[in-house]
Design an enzyme around this catalytic site. Structure first.
Site, PDB file in Angstrom:
ATOM      1  N   GLY A   1       0.796  -1.212   0.000  1.00  0.00           N
ATOM      2  CA  GLY A   1       0.000   0.000   0.000  1.00  0.00           C
ATOM      3  C   GLY A   1       0.833   1.268   0.000  1.00  0.00           C
TER       4      GLY A   1
ATOM      5  CB  THR B   1       1.085   7.915  13.804  1.00  0.00           C
ATOM      6  OG1 THR B   1       0.238   8.348  12.748  1.00  0.00           O
ATOM      7  CG2 THR B   1       2.321   8.800  13.842  1.00  0.00           C
TER       8      THR B   1
ATOM      9  CG  HIS C   1      -8.398   8.355  11.274  1.00  0.00           C
ATOM     10  ND1 HIS C   1      -7.348   7.468  11.308  1.00  0.00           N
ATOM     11  CD2 HIS C   1      -7.932   9.462  10.638  1.00  0.00           C
ATOM     12  CE1 HIS C   1      -6.294   8.013  10.713  1.00  0.00           C
ATOM     13  NE2 HIS C   1      -6.628   9.216  10.299  1.00  0.00           N
TER      14      HIS C   1
END
Length: 394
Positions: free
Chosen positions: A13, A139, A206
């Protein structure tokens, strides 16, 4: 580990596309890409054959050619000194299960990002009594999007510094030094993997923004021009929700520190995290709202929607929910329960997001929903008290 360190990046990804050129730019370390899903490895190999992977930043770019691209763990993993799993949290188990039999003694295995509870899963399922050092990034270091698979990834912004924890904690400084050397990142060693799990800001940002945008407005339609910017459209009400969620997590961390002597000082408030991570990329540092609205690293990123033509609705199957609720908020809610701390705002966000996703994790805050086994809630791994929690992650 010296100049011959071998690195395997697991995933195909956005982050994997940045890691390859970053690693090559930092020192040319041998790096393989292990992509096991569908035809990812072949697509990456096809792109790489045209000149390597380019990570395009706003003012410069890096190019990197992996030394190996494969879909076979048995080909990539046995010689690896460092394995970086860079896939969504819901795919961690599948990837770790496929590579665990091939990990050599002394290897470093970690996730970028690890989200919450990665250490619960890894230590309970595959790494107990093995000489494997676990690590997790708090993160993702970059805001990035693949533009041409196997060839080009656009890097919209890069964090000034990223936190990383390791298990056992005695290895943290050494792991941070190795990872900084091979990636070129500025890495802040965290006090423990529990710091990384509680300090997982994705679980706040999020689901919290999704809740702020769409709670009570689930059926709104958007045309292509009216889809809101995800970060830069955060309003005062949503920023207050984010702040309250952050404060509830800080209350959990401070109680564990005070009553159990565990150093969780690197679990910090959301505003401070934004300032530490982005610094001068934020033009107005007044409060949480302005930190989002004026952060150049977030420019142009829109809220997740689905649809066709010119009619769109919120995407409640987005990773902003399917990753950051079961591998974030639900985990933190479990830790809070162990500590006897109520988290009313987090509970409300979990309940609403779960309804949107069509799942049931918690009932009255308790982990008895039909889908809780698909999360990393502590009870899934038999962690029901503070002593077991600390032993598994500190």
């Amino acid at each position: 580990m010296g100049s011959q360190t071998k690195v395997v990046v697991c995933g195909g990804g956005n982050a994997a596309h940045v890691l390859v050129p970053a690693i090559k730019e930092a020192g040319g370390t041998w790096v393989a890409v292990l992509a096991t899903f569908g035809d990812e490895s072949q697509r990456i190999a096809n792109g790489v054959a045209q000149g390597g992977i380019i990570a395009a930043y706003r003012d410069h770019h890096y190019r990197g050619v992996p030394d190996l691209v494969t879909s076979s763990p048995s080909e990539a993993i046995p010689s690896a000194d460092v394995v970086i799993v860079s896939v969504p949290a819901f795919a961690h188990a599948q990837v770790v299960e496929s590579i665990a039999p091939y990990l050599k003694c002394g290897a470093f295995l970690g996730a970028m990002p690890s989200r919450s509870g990665f250490e619960f899963y890894a230590t309970n399922k595959h790494l107990r009594d093995r000489d494997i050092t676990l690590f997790g990034f708090q993160t993702l270091p970059w805001a990035c999007r693949v533009a041409d698979y196997g060839r080009l990834v656009n890097v919209l912004g890069r964090k000034n510094i990223v936190s990383m924890g390791a298990f056992p904690t005695s290895k943290t400084a050494g792991v941070a030094q190795v990872l900084a050397s091979i990636t070129g990142l500025r890495i802040r060693p965290a006090n423990s993997m529990l710091s990384i799990s509680l300090g997982n800001v994705g679980q706040i940002i999020h689901p919290g923004i999704m809740y702020g945008f769409f709670h009570g407005r689930e059926d709104l339609d958007y045309d292509s021009d009216s889809v809101p910017l995800f970060y830069q459209s955060v309003n005062r009400e949503t920023s207050m929700i984010l702040d309250l969620m952050s404060r509830e997590i800080l209350a959990v961390a401070r109680l564990i520190e005070q009553k159990h002597g565990v150093n969780l000082g690197d679990v910090i408030g959301l505003k401070q995290w934004l300032l530490d991570s982005y610094g001068d990329q934020i033009r107005d540092k007044t409060d949480i709202q302005t930190c989002f609205a004026t952060n150049s690293a977030y420019e142009g990123i829109k809220a997740p929607v689905i649809g066709e033509g010119n009619k769109f609705r919120p995407d409640f199957k987005s990773r902003y929910l399917t990753e950051d609720v079961p591998y974030g908020l639900v985990v933190t809610r479990g830790v809070a329960a162990i500590c006897g701390i109520e988290t009313p705002v987090i509970d409300r966000v979990i309940d609403t997001c779960s309804h949107w996703m069509g799942v049931q994790y918690l009932i009255g805050g308790k982990p008895c929903g039909r889908d809780v086994s698909g999360t990393r809630h502590p009870v899934v791994y038999g962690i029901r008290d503070i002593d077991r929690l600390i032993a598994t992650s500190v």
